[in-house]
Design an enzyme around this catalytic site. Structure first.
Site, PDB file in Angstrom:
ATOM      1  N   GLN A  68       0.827  -1.211   0.000  1.00  0.00           N
ATOM      2  CA  GLN A  68       0.000   0.000   0.000  1.00  0.00           C
ATOM      3  C   GLN A  68       0.859   1.258   0.000  1.00  0.00           C
ATOM      4  O   GLN A  68       0.580   2.226  -0.721  1.00  0.00           O
ATOM      5  CB  GLN A  68      -0.934   0.023   1.221  1.00  0.00           C
ATOM      6  CG  GLN A  68      -1.614  -1.277   1.572  1.00  0.00           C
ATOM      7  CD  GLN A  68      -2.564  -1.792   0.512  1.00  0.00           C
ATOM      8  OE1 GLN A  68      -2.982  -1.052  -0.369  1.00  0.00           O
ATOM      9  NE2 GLN A  68      -2.918  -3.063   0.600  1.00  0.00           N
ATOM     10  N   ASP A  92     -10.136  -2.621  -0.954  1.00  0.00           N
ATOM     11  CA  ASP A  92      -9.891  -2.840   0.475  1.00  0.00           C
ATOM     12  C   ASP A  92      -9.624  -1.541   1.224  1.00  0.00           C
ATOM     13  O   ASP A  92      -9.636  -1.513   2.452  1.00  0.00           O
ATOM     14  CB  ASP A  92      -8.731  -3.815   0.687  1.00  0.00           C
ATOM     15  CG  ASP A  92      -7.481  -3.428  -0.103  1.00  0.00           C
ATOM     16  OD1 ASP A  92      -7.099  -2.240  -0.074  1.00  0.00           O
ATOM     17  OD2 ASP A  92      -6.888  -4.311  -0.759  1.00  0.00           O
ATOM     18  N   GLU A 112     -13.991   1.622  -7.887  1.00  0.00           N
ATOM     19  CA  GLU A 112     -13.887   0.189  -7.621  1.00  0.00           C
ATOM     20  C   GLU A 112     -15.101  -0.499  -8.228  1.00  0.00           C
ATOM     21  O   GLU A 112     -16.240  -0.091  -7.984  1.00  0.00           O
ATOM     22  CB  GLU A 112     -13.820  -0.064  -6.113  1.00  0.00           C
ATOM     23  CG  GLU A 112     -14.099  -1.484  -5.682  1.00  0.00           C
ATOM     24  CD  GLU A 112     -13.108  -2.504  -6.221  1.00  0.00           C
ATOM     25  OE1 GLU A 112     -13.568  -3.546  -6.760  1.00  0.00           O
ATOM     26  OE2 GLU A 112     -11.889  -2.271  -6.124  1.00  0.00           O
ATOM     27  N   ASP A 161      -4.642  -0.044  -8.499  1.00  0.00           N
ATOM     28  CA  ASP A 161      -4.446  -1.100  -7.503  1.00  0.00           C
ATOM     29  C   ASP A 161      -5.349  -2.262  -7.881  1.00  0.00           C
ATOM     30  O   ASP A 161      -6.467  -2.385  -7.399  1.00  0.00           O
ATOM     31  CB  ASP A 161      -4.781  -0.575  -6.110  1.00  0.00           C
ATOM     32  CG  ASP A 161      -4.684  -1.665  -5.046  1.00  0.00           C
ATOM     33  OD1 ASP A 161      -4.030  -2.686  -5.322  1.00  0.00           O
ATOM     34  OD2 ASP A 161      -5.271  -1.490  -3.969  1.00  0.00           O
ATOM     35  N   SER A 162      -4.854  -3.098  -8.766  1.00  0.00           N
ATOM     36  CA  SER A 162      -5.675  -4.189  -9.296  1.00  0.00           C
ATOM     37  C   SER A 162      -5.193  -5.534  -8.781  1.00  0.00           C
ATOM     38  O   SER A 162      -4.076  -5.661  -8.268  1.00  0.00           O
ATOM     39  CB  SER A 162      -5.615  -4.196 -10.826  1.00  0.00           C
ATOM     40  OG  SER A 162      -4.317  -4.598 -11.248  1.00  0.00           O
ATOM     41  N   ASP A 164      -4.406  -9.581  -9.986  1.00  0.00           N
ATOM     42  CA  ASP A 164      -3.546 -10.053 -11.072  1.00  0.00           C
ATOM     43  C   ASP A 164      -4.319 -10.140 -12.390  1.00  0.00           C
ATOM     44  O   ASP A 164      -5.560 -10.105 -12.397  1.00  0.00           O
ATOM     45  CB  ASP A 164      -2.951 -11.402 -10.680  1.00  0.00           C
ATOM     46  CG  ASP A 164      -2.026 -11.270  -9.474  1.00  0.00           C
ATOM     47  OD1 ASP A 164      -0.910 -10.781  -9.659  1.00  0.00           O
ATOM     48  OD2 ASP A 164      -2.446 -11.629  -8.353  1.00  0.00           O
TER      49      ASP A 164
END
Length: 288
Positions: A68, A92, A112, A161-162, A164
């Site tokens: 993060q 998250d 998101e 922020d993905s 895989d």
């Protein structure tokens, strides 16, 4: 594919053939199916709470801060004055938590696609999901592609922020996505995305780097240590619209007191510089 057997969770996936990451489980806190993916939250013996999506570990309580902090502060400290930031993914809340700490950031937009991940994180991962409660954060549930199509020349930094490159995240590693990122950025804007590991996904890293290079005049690839990710390491792809950007040298540095006040446990200017020092085989393969 994943296995929950005799008190252990094992992450087994074709993205890293022949490798398995196993965690001893004390309790299953949540298991369900969203519109997009299987969602699992575990209480583990050694790594605290763990979020697992489609059988792949996304974060654990013990080591999440490395990922993060680095995916947030590497691009933010490389930009001369980041005020408006877009986060794509990050359900998250961990990246929002870190970006909100950065001095000078005024507005944070987050898109998101899976509301279930947000809901579950708020309930079971409050140490990360507290990022959503910061007044600078504006959360939108929807498709990142569609959001960026409606916002041009608007962001100083965009962080992807993905998970895989399988399932709903696969399109976030391809050239059309990087082209959208460019249009959504202000002049001299910077992007950063999760970009796999050279130890088991060198071909994937090469492909992502190729896509990024086709759009951005300056690119870099850095790494950090995350024990519960495959091979214990994760990479970060960075791209800048300013060809003079030097990712290796942070424009913003912090004192030890400032780092403590921001509750940073991994990132520092020394770690920033070191993250771009790759092994010789990786530098040669990636032409860095």
């Amino acid at each position: 594919m994943n296995a929950l057997k005799q008190g252990w969770f094992s992450e087994i996936n074709g993205l890293w053939p022949g490798i398995a990451q196993s965690l001893e489980v004390e309790k299953i806190l949540y298991e369900g199916q969203s519109e997009y993916q299987h969602v699992l939250v575990l209480q583990t013996k050694s790594y605290g709470k763990a979020l697992v999506l489609d059988g792949i570990i996304q974060c654990t309580e013990k080591d999440e801060f490395s990922y993060q902090e680095m995916i947030s502060f590497l691009p933010l400290c490389s930009h001369p004055n980041p005020k408006t930031v877009l986060i794509v993914g990050g359900g998250d809340g961990g990246v929002a938590r870190e970006v909100a700490k950065f001095p000078g950031v005024e507005k944070i937009y987050q898109v998101e696609i899976d509301n279930k991940v947000v809901e579950v994180s708020k309930q079971f991962l409050p140490f990360m999901a507290k990022g959503f409660s910061d007044p600078k954060v504006n959360l939108h549930i929807g498709d990142g592609f569609e959001f960026m199509k409606q916002h041009s020349n608007e962001f100083d930094v965009i962080i992807t922020d993905s998970s895989d490159p399988v399932g709903p995240a696969i399109s976030l590693f391809q050239e059309p996505y990087f082209a959208l990122l460019k249009k959504a950025l202000k002049p001299n804007g910077i992007v950063c995305c999760q970009a796999g590991t050279v130890w088991s996904n060198l071909d994937q890293v090469q492909d992502t780097l190729t896509h990024c290079r086709s759009i951005f005049p300056k690119v870099a690839y850095g790494v950090s240590s995350v024990p519960t990710y495959p091979t214990g390491q994760i990479g970060y792809m960075l791209g800048s619209l300013n060809p003079e950007t030097n990712f290796n040298e942070p424009l913003k540095t912090f004192s030890e007191d400032e780092l403590d006040k921001m509750e940073l446990r991994y990132y520092s200017d020394k770690i920033h510089r070191a993250s771009f020092e790759l092994p010789r085989f990786a530098k040669k393969s990636l032409k860095l």
